[in-house]
Scaffold this active site. Structure first.
Site, PDB file in Angstrom:
ATOM      1  CD  GLU A 134      -2.221   0.991   2.756  1.00  0.00           C
ATOM      2  OE1 GLU A 134      -1.535   0.822   4.310  1.00  0.00           O
ATOM      3  OE2 GLU A 134      -3.399   1.324   2.952  1.00  0.00           O
ATOM      4  CG  ASN A 141      -4.921   3.787   0.337  1.00  0.00           C
ATOM      5  OD1 ASN A 141      -4.239   3.812  -0.396  1.00  0.00           O
ATOM      6  ND2 ASN A 141      -4.926   3.445   1.962  1.00  0.00           N
ATOM      7  CE  LYS A 147      -6.743   1.127   4.195  1.00  0.00           C
ATOM      8  NZ  LYS A 147      -5.530   0.880   3.886  1.00  0.00           N
ATOM      9  CD  GLU A 203      -5.141   4.447   5.462  1.00  0.00           C
ATOM     10  OE1 GLU A 203      -5.776   4.708   4.546  1.00  0.00           O
ATOM     11  OE2 GLU A 203      -4.867   4.211   6.706  1.00  0.00           O
ATOM     12  CB  CYS A 236      -4.157  -1.915   5.098  1.00  0.00           C
ATOM     13  SG  CYS A 236      -3.278  -1.822   6.798  1.00  0.00           S
ATOM     14  CG  ASN A 279       1.964   1.435   5.031  1.00  0.00           C
ATOM     15  OD1 ASN A 279       2.957   1.993   5.055  1.00  0.00           O
ATOM     16  ND2 ASN A 279       1.058   1.046   3.473  1.00  0.00           N
TER      17      ASN A 279
END
Ligand code: CDT
Length: 324
Positions: A47, A110, A127, A146, A172, A197
């Site tokens: 990612e 993302n 994402k 995020e 993730c 991550n």
């Protein structure tokens, strides 16, 4: 016809805050070249693989924040990855921060893509489960912004016909949600690829710190088994700007068994031959969805969107989300 493919998880060690994309790209190409020597046809990167994990900082300068996003793919800086894939006959999964303008409005996601062995982008994912918080919180040893920097992905969980199989993607935190794998499984995914991550320290519940590797594998192995699909999970690992990230990048069979795993926390590949047809061992037996699922009893899984929206509205009322 054989539906076997040699694949790699291509873990990256830390990427520095000021490390240029050219350096990350060169490191990835070096991993592709090592993978080529082992006959790999599909390689999975982490990612946000082109930069450091920037949501760990509150970045107030909009010009600085913008430097972490890709406004085109490929760009002059990422084209070498595509060229290497074509030269080596190798497809790849790549995670990165995407900035797009649609109908005159800027959006940031993302994101991950699948690039096939001819260098064509054949799938994109944005994402869906964005962890963390909107506002900086001083008590944390590092931020996880995020929710502030990215919008909720608007492409759903799609399955793409590529590289001889049915390929799905997530990123993730998505792996912790069984719904991610189940939706991809219902759409016939034979391989789910994901980058992550994941800090070793979980500030909200530090008593879980020693469980980070366990929870990582538990989620992915359960997702593979309950949906009869292969999973490749790839970490950005090691001590990145003072934040320790777990490794444990791996290739998981539809039985839930880890069949290959990286050993350290740096740049490293682990490889295995996968057979898409092995998905049938589960999907035609214990997880024959058509025969054994009971969707009539699963109603609550698709409820709750209004409560969530209300909670989010409260949290973001005074936020500068989308104003950056
Ligand atoms: N990148 C990412 O989604 N990381 C989260 C960290 C834990 S939640 C703050 C993860 O689920 O691994």
């Amino acid at each position: 016809m054989s539906r076997k493919l040699i694949v790699a998880t291509a873990q990256l060690g830390p990427i520095g805050r000021d490390e240029p994309r050219a350096s990350a790209v060169a490191r990835m190409i070096s991993l592709m070249e090592q993978a080529y020597e082992r006959g790999v046809k599909l390689i999975v990167f982490p990612e946000l693989a082109l930069t450091t994990f920037f949501p760990r900082w509150m970045i107030e300068n909009p010009n600085e924040l913008a430097t972490f996003f890709e406004t085109e793919m490929p760009s002059s800086e990422t084209q070498p990855l595509f060229d290497a894939g074509k030269r080596l006959g190798m497809g790849f999964y790549l995670g990165y921060a995407e900035e797009v303008v649609e109908n005159g409005t800027r959006h940031r996601y993302n994101c991950s893509i699948i690039v096939d062995e001819k260098g064509e982008i054949v799938g994109k994912y944005r994402k869906i489960h964005l962890p963390g918080h909107f506002q900086p919180e001083d008590w944390r040893p590092f931020q996880h912004l995020e929710k502030r920097y990215f919008e909720h992905g608007n492409l759903g969980f799609q399955v793409h016909d590529a590289m001889g199989g049915k390929l799905g993607m997530c990123l993730c935190n998505d792996r912790r949600w069984p719904e991610t794998f189940r939706v991809l499984g219902l759409r016939g995914a034979e391989l789910v690829m994901l980058g992550y991550n994941t800090p070793m320290h979980y500030p909200q519940a530090p008593e879980h710190d020693h469980l980070q590797d366990f929870h990582n594998h538990l989620s992915m192995q359960a997702g593979a088994y309950a949906n009869g699909c292969w999973v490749i999970g790839t970490a950005k690992a090691g001590c990145e700007e003072g934040c320790d990230l777990i490794g444990g990048s791996c290739i998981i069979a539809p039985t839930g068994e880890i069949i290959a795993m990286t050993q350290g926390l740096g740049d490293e590949i682990a490889t295995a031959e996968i057979d898409f047809d092995r998905c049938k061992e589960l999907r035609e037996n214990v997880f024959n969805f058509a025969l054994h699922r009971e969707p009539g009893d699963y109603g609550p899984i698709c409820e709750g969107a209004e409560t969530r929206d209300r909670m989010r509205a409260d949290i973001t009322e005074n936020s500068v989300f989308r104003a950056h």
